[in-house]
Scaffold this motif. Structure first.
Motif, PDB file in Angstrom:
ATOM      1  N   MET A   1       0.837  -1.204   0.000  1.00 49.83           N
ATOM      2  CA  MET A   1       0.000   0.000   0.000  1.00 49.83           C
ATOM      3  C   MET A   1       0.878   1.262   0.000  1.00 49.83           C
ATOM      4  O   MET A   1       1.875   1.318   0.717  1.00 49.83           O
ATOM      5  CB  MET A   1      -0.882  -0.018   1.255  1.00 49.83           C
ATOM      6  CG  MET A   1      -2.002   0.989   1.180  1.00 49.83           C
ATOM      7  SD  MET A   1      -2.985   0.839   2.679  1.00 49.83           S
ATOM      8  CE  MET A   1      -4.529   1.488   2.225  1.00 49.83           C
ATOM      9  N   ALA A   2       0.488   2.240  -0.820  1.00 55.84           N
ATOM     10  CA  ALA A   2       1.270   3.480  -0.870  1.00 55.84           C
ATOM     11  C   ALA A   2       1.170   4.213   0.452  1.00 55.84           C
ATOM     12  O   ALA A   2       0.139   4.151   1.134  1.00 55.84           O
ATOM     13  CB  ALA A   2       0.748   4.357  -2.006  1.00 55.84           C
ATOM     14  N   ASP A   3       2.243   4.924   0.836  1.00 60.53           N
ATOM     15  CA  ASP A   3       2.252   5.641   2.107  1.00 60.53           C
ATOM     16  C   ASP A   3       1.210   6.758   2.117  1.00 60.53           C
ATOM     17  O   ASP A   3       0.533   6.988   3.106  1.00 60.53           O
ATOM     18  CB  ASP A   3       3.629   6.260   2.357  1.00 60.53           C
ATOM     19  CG  ASP A   3       4.648   5.171   2.646  1.00 60.53           C
ATOM     20  OD1 ASP A   3       4.202   4.048   2.927  1.00 60.53           O
ATOM     21  OD2 ASP A   3       5.853   5.460   2.562  1.00 60.53           O
ATOM     22  N   LYS A   4       1.126   7.454   0.959  1.00 54.59           N
ATOM     23  CA  LYS A   4       0.191   8.583   0.910  1.00 54.59           C
ATOM     24  C   LYS A   4      -1.098   8.173   0.220  1.00 54.59           C
ATOM     25  O   LYS A   4      -1.086   7.351  -0.692  1.00 54.59           O
ATOM     26  CB  LYS A   4       0.829   9.724   0.125  1.00 54.59           C
ATOM     27  CG  LYS A   4       1.990  10.382   0.798  1.00 54.59           C
ATOM     28  CD  LYS A   4       2.349  11.637   0.012  1.00 54.59           C
ATOM     29  CE  LYS A   4       3.733  12.107   0.393  1.00 54.59           C
ATOM     30  NZ  LYS A   4       4.249  13.122  -0.495  1.00 54.59           N
ATOM     31  N   GLN A   5      -2.179   8.788   0.639  1.00 57.27           N
ATOM     32  CA  GLN A   5      -3.486   8.503   0.044  1.00 57.27           C
ATOM     33  C   GLN A   5      -4.168   9.828  -0.299  1.00 57.27           C
ATOM     34  O   GLN A   5      -3.950  10.826   0.384  1.00 57.27           O
ATOM     35  CB  GLN A   5      -4.397   7.765   1.045  1.00 57.27           C
ATOM     36  CG  GLN A   5      -3.817   6.536   1.680  1.00 57.27           C
ATOM     37  CD  GLN A   5      -3.890   5.321   0.760  1.00 57.27           C
ATOM     38  OE1 GLN A   5      -4.839   5.182   0.001  1.00 57.27           O
ATOM     39  NE2 GLN A   5      -2.892   4.468   0.825  1.00 57.27           N
ATOM     40  N   ALA A   6      -4.986   9.806  -1.314  1.00 60.59           N
ATOM     41  CA  ALA A   6      -5.864  10.949  -1.591  1.00 60.59           C
ATOM     42  C   ALA A   6      -7.282  10.455  -1.355  1.00 60.59           C
ATOM     43  O   ALA A   6      -7.611   9.321  -1.719  1.00 60.59           O
ATOM     44  CB  ALA A   6      -5.701  11.409  -3.025  1.00 60.59           C
ATOM     45  N   THR A   7      -8.101  11.269  -0.729  1.00 61.10           N
ATOM     46  CA  THR A   7      -9.465  10.820  -0.425  1.00 61.10           C
ATOM     47  C   THR A   7     -10.443  11.488  -1.379  1.00 61.10           C
ATOM     48  O   THR A   7     -10.408  12.706  -1.567  1.00 61.10           O
ATOM     49  CB  THR A   7      -9.817  11.171   1.029  1.00 61.10           C
ATOM     50  OG1 THR A   7      -8.792  10.625   1.862  1.00 61.10           O
ATOM     51  CG2 THR A   7     -11.163  10.585   1.436  1.00 61.10           C
ATOM     52  N   LEU A   8     -11.265  10.664  -1.984  1.00 64.91           N
ATOM     53  CA  LEU A   8     -12.265  11.187  -2.921  1.00 64.91           C
ATOM     54  C   LEU A   8     -13.657  10.933  -2.336  1.00 64.91           C
ATOM     55  O   LEU A   8     -13.996   9.795  -2.004  1.00 64.91           O
ATOM     56  CB  LEU A   8     -12.127  10.480  -4.273  1.00 64.91           C
ATOM     57  CG  LEU A   8     -13.190  10.829  -5.301  1.00 64.91           C
ATOM     58  CD1 LEU A   8     -12.885  12.177  -5.964  1.00 64.91           C
ATOM     59  CD2 LEU A   8     -13.286   9.759  -6.373  1.00 64.91           C
ATOM     60  N   SER A   9     -14.429  12.007  -2.238  1.00 64.56           N
ATOM     61  CA  SER A   9     -15.827  11.840  -1.824  1.00 64.56           C
ATOM     62  C   SER A   9     -16.674  11.856  -3.072  1.00 64.56           C
ATOM     63  O   SER A   9     -16.568  12.779  -3.888  1.00 64.56           O
ATOM     64  CB  SER A   9     -16.276  12.990  -0.935  1.00 64.56           C
ATOM     65  OG  SER A   9     -15.493  13.011   0.208  1.00 64.56           O
ATOM     66  N   TYR A  10     -17.494  10.830  -3.228  1.00 64.11           N
ATOM     67  CA  TYR A  10     -18.302  10.744  -4.440  1.00 64.11           C
ATOM     68  C   TYR A  10     -19.616  10.079  -4.063  1.00 64.11           C
ATOM     69  O   TYR A  10     -19.631   8.973  -3.515  1.00 64.11           O
ATOM     70  CB  TYR A  10     -17.548   9.938  -5.501  1.00 64.11           C
ATOM     71  CG  TYR A  10     -18.355   9.617  -6.729  1.00 64.11           C
ATOM     72  CD1 TYR A  10     -18.779  10.639  -7.578  1.00 64.11           C
ATOM     73  CD2 TYR A  10     -18.703   8.311  -7.030  1.00 64.11           C
ATOM     74  CE1 TYR A  10     -19.525  10.348  -8.707  1.00 64.11           C
ATOM     75  CE2 TYR A  10     -19.440   8.009  -8.159  1.00 64.11           C
ATOM     76  CZ  TYR A  10     -19.848   9.032  -8.987  1.00 64.11           C
ATOM     77  OH  TYR A  10     -20.603   8.745 -10.102  1.00 64.11           O
ATOM     78  N   ARG A  11     -20.702  10.772  -4.337  1.00 68.91           N
ATOM     79  CA  ARG A  11     -22.025  10.318  -3.896  1.00 68.91           C
ATOM     80  C   ARG A  11     -21.984  10.039  -2.381  1.00 68.91           C
ATOM     81  O   ARG A  11     -21.498  10.852  -1.635  1.00 68.91           O
ATOM     82  CB  ARG A  11     -22.479   9.109  -4.704  1.00 68.91           C
ATOM     83  CG  ARG A  11     -22.647   9.501  -6.187  1.00 68.91           C
ATOM     84  CD  ARG A  11     -23.221   8.391  -7.008  1.00 68.91           C
ATOM     85  NE  ARG A  11     -23.344   8.842  -8.385  1.00 68.91           N
ATOM     86  CZ  ARG A  11     -24.480   8.986  -9.012  1.00 68.91           C
ATOM     87  NH1 ARG A  11     -25.612   8.706  -8.415  1.00 68.91           N
ATOM     88  NH2 ARG A  11     -24.510   9.396 -10.259  1.00 68.91           N
ATOM     89  N   ASP A  12     -22.359   8.849  -1.991  1.00 68.31           N
ATOM     90  CA  ASP A  12     -22.381   8.606  -0.546  1.00 68.31           C
ATOM     91  C   ASP A  12     -21.129   7.881  -0.064  1.00 68.31           C
ATOM     92  O   ASP A  12     -21.078   7.373   1.042  1.00 68.31           O
ATOM     93  CB  ASP A  12     -23.639   7.784  -0.180  1.00 68.31           C
ATOM     94  CG  ASP A  12     -23.707   6.510  -0.996  1.00 68.31           C
ATOM     95  OD1 ASP A  12     -22.919   6.399  -1.970  1.00 68.31           O
ATOM     96  OD2 ASP A  12     -24.521   5.631  -0.679  1.00 68.31           O
ATOM     97  N   LYS A  13     -20.094   7.846  -0.965  1.00 71.20           N
ATOM     98  CA  LYS A  13     -18.881   7.078  -0.591  1.00 71.20           C
ATOM     99  C   LYS A  13     -17.685   7.983  -0.414  1.00 71.20           C
ATOM    100  O   LYS A  13     -17.618   9.058  -1.002  1.00 71.20           O
ATOM    101  CB  LYS A  13     -18.528   6.104  -1.721  1.00 71.20           C
ATOM    102  CG  LYS A  13     -19.326   4.860  -1.764  1.00 71.20           C
ATOM    103  CD  LYS A  13     -18.675   3.932  -2.783  1.00 71.20           C
ATOM    104  CE  LYS A  13     -19.692   2.875  -3.191  1.00 71.20           C
ATOM    105  NZ  LYS A  13     -19.524   2.419  -4.531  1.00 71.20           N
ATOM    106  N   SER A  14     -16.753   7.502   0.353  1.00 70.74           N
ATOM    107  CA  SER A  14     -15.466   8.174   0.440  1.00 70.74           C
ATOM    108  C   SER A  14     -14.407   7.094   0.214  1.00 70.74           C
ATOM    109  O   SER A  14     -14.397   6.077   0.916  1.00 70.74           O
ATOM    110  CB  SER A  14     -15.331   8.795   1.836  1.00 70.74           C
ATOM    111  OG  SER A  14     -14.026   9.219   2.015  1.00 70.74           O
ATOM    112  N   ILE A  15     -13.575   7.278  -0.782  1.00 67.24           N
ATOM    113  CA  ILE A  15     -12.571   6.226  -1.034  1.00 67.24           C
ATOM    114  C   ILE A  15     -11.159   6.810  -0.985  1.00 67.24           C
ATOM    115  O   ILE A  15     -10.948   7.974  -1.318  1.00 67.24           O
ATOM    116  CB  ILE A  15     -12.792   5.492  -2.378  1.00 67.24           C
ATOM    117  CG1 ILE A  15     -12.713   6.474  -3.554  1.00 67.24           C
ATOM    118  CG2 ILE A  15     -14.070   4.708  -2.394  1.00 67.24           C
ATOM    119  CD1 ILE A  15     -12.396   5.780  -4.844  1.00 67.24           C
ATOM    120  N   ASP A  16     -10.231   5.959  -0.591  1.00 67.04           N
ATOM    121  CA  ASP A  16      -8.825   6.355  -0.545  1.00 67.04           C
ATOM    122  C   ASP A  16      -8.128   5.876  -1.804  1.00 67.04           C
ATOM    123  O   ASP A  16      -8.247   4.706  -2.178  1.00 67.04           O
ATOM    124  CB  ASP A  16      -8.135   5.744   0.681  1.00 67.04           C
ATOM    125  CG  ASP A  16      -8.593   6.429   1.947  1.00 67.04           C
ATOM    126  OD1 ASP A  16      -8.976   7.615   1.866  1.00 67.04           O
ATOM    127  OD2 ASP A  16      -8.594   5.761   3.009  1.00 67.04           O
TER     128      ASP A  16
END
Ligand code: CMC
Length: 428
Positions: A1-16
């Motif tokens: 797993m990469a050390d850094k993550q970007a979080t995307l909020s889309y509809r009712d989800k939040s994904i890394d």
């Protein structure tokens, strides 16, 4: 797993999403699993924010005007290296030792001839055919001559195909020129350098000995270096996309040549000189600058602006210096160079060009040099293709050797009709 993550909020989800780091340059957000996780695609026509691959070949910092080949600044390579050495560097990753360079140069020189039957392809073209049309056809046709290159999973066969392409491009381009002027084709002379041999095949005639002018040979070699590779531009991406399906390398390079031909890409060198000729004298420049700024006028300053460079294109700096060297060597003084210098000066003072960060690119001054050497404008893009071939094959090789390589297959935002029933013709 990469050390850094970007979080995307889309509809009712939040994904890394993993954030990946290269050795230098912007980080990238890895969206490969985005569709599986969200059911959505990204949308980026023109790929303005999209990294399409991992590459260790060329790096550009467009804001700073930096271009590195395998880490080496283009200015240093243009000043101190040779096209053969840069070709070795691009293909192998490191600068060669003296013996490695000698061996590589020797190998390339042993592939400079084309099959005698290839000459018959030229005769099928109208004598006024554009050299790029000939190049697309003839380079594609090479695939019919080299069936052994069909096994692209074999690194040795890939290497031989790469050498063949780099070696034969000068011969093919010179033949395109010879055909257009109705002169006999000249066979390669392997006692000359890569670039000297190209000049002789282009400008020599069988009836007379041809003397390569060292200053012209050096300038031409430098022009080849300046064009050798340039990251994931349109033609390189075309070669990669064509190659991603497992297609024959000669056919992939023909696809790259087709893409390069356009005036927004390699065709700009031809368009830039035609523009300078149209402008003619410096007093007409303000009129053309006004036209370039007018949204209702399709005219653009050719050789100006770049998708990545928002600063002076470092290749244009070297190109501008080379103009004077060639003029001195050939004792010529094309007044169009003065027009070009003045146009650059006025454009760089103009708010429109300042705000949009539009600077001269590699194509702005190249036409003045190539014209002084004796090339017609129609040959300019063919010379670009000749020099870029090593970059294309290096990128193609890098892609095929990458275990993560899969067929390139973008998706879309569909805006056409939704499903409907077929209507027989007599009921429409
Ligand atoms: N003259 C006048 N306006 C220009 C020019 C130009 N040469 N280049 C860009 N602009 C304007 C353009 O109208 C746009 O304005 P606005 O934001 O108001 O709509 C803005 O600058 C951004 O341009 P763009 O076309 O959206 O930018 P791009 O990154 O898609 O295009 C380019 C880059 C190279 C295609 C473009 O600058 C261009 O057409 N230049 C002339 C052709 C040229 O010299 N091409 C050679 C590129 S270098 C060699 C190579 O890689 O092959």
């Amino acid at each position: 797993m990469a050390d850094k993550q970007a979080t995307l909020s889309y509809r009712d989800k939040s994904i890394d999403l993993p954030v990946l780091e290269g050795s230098v340059g912007p980080e990238v957000i890895d969206i490969r699993k985005l569709y599986a996780q969200t059911g959505a695609f990204t949308y980026d026509p023109g790929y303005k924010s999209t990294g399409s691959c991992e590459s260790a070949l060329t790096y550009i910092d467009g804001d700073e005007g930096i271009l590195l080949h395998r880490g080496y600044p283009i200015g240093q390579l243009a000043e101190q290296s040779s096209f053969m050495e840069v070709s070795y560097l691009l293909l192998n990753g490191e600068l060669p030792s003296k013996s490695q360079l000698d061996e590589f140069t020797h190998t390339i020189s042993r592939h400079t001839m084309v099959h005698e039957q290839l000459a018959t392809f030229y005769r099928g073209f109208r004598r006024d055919a554009h050299p790029m049309a000939i190049m697309c056809g003839v380079v594609g046709a090479l695939s019919a001559f080299y069936h052994d290159s069909a096994d692209i999973s074999d690194p040795e066969q890939r290497k031989i195909a790469s050498h063949r392409l780099v070696a034969k491009m000068p011969t093919i381009a010179a033949m395109a020129y010879k055909y257009s002027v109705g002169q006999p084709f000249l066979y390669p002379d392997n006692s000359l350098s890569y670039t000297g041999n190209f000049l002789r095949m282009t400008f020599g005639v069988p009836a007379e000995p041809y003397e390569v002018v060292p200053a012209v040979e050096k300038a031409m070699d430098r022009i080849f270096i300046l064009h050798a590779d340039h990251e994931q531009n349109a033609s390189t991406s075309t070669v990669r996309l064509a190659g991603s399906s497992g297609a024959n390398p000669f056919a992939c390079i023909a696809a790259g040549i087709a893409c390069l031909w356009g005036p927004a890409h390699g065709g700009a060198n031809e368009a830039a000189l035609n523009m300078l000729r149209e402008i003619g004298t410096p007093d007409k420049i303000p009129h053309y600058i006004e036209r370039a700024k007018d949204k209702n006028d399709p005219f653009r300053l050719m050789g100006f602006g770049h998708r990545v460079y928002k600063n002076y294109d470092p290749r244009a700096t070297v190109m501008q210096q080379t103009v004077r060297e060639v003029f001195d060597a050939l004792k010529v003084n094309d007044p169009l160079f003065e027009t070009a210098l003045r146009l650059e000066e006025l454009a760089l003072k103009d708010d429109y060009f300042i705000e949009k960060k539009l600077f001269p690119n590699v194509d702005f001054y190249s036409g003045v040099i190539l014209s002084a050497i004796g090339f017609p404008t129609t040959m300019f893009t063919a010379l670009f293709a000749l020099a870029r071939t090593v970059g294309w094959v290096a990128q193609w090789n890098e892609m095929i050797s990458d275990p993560a390589q899969v067929i390139g297959r973008p998706r879309q935002l569909y805006t056409g009709p939704t499903q409907r029933d077929y209507v027989p013709i007599d009921q429409r």
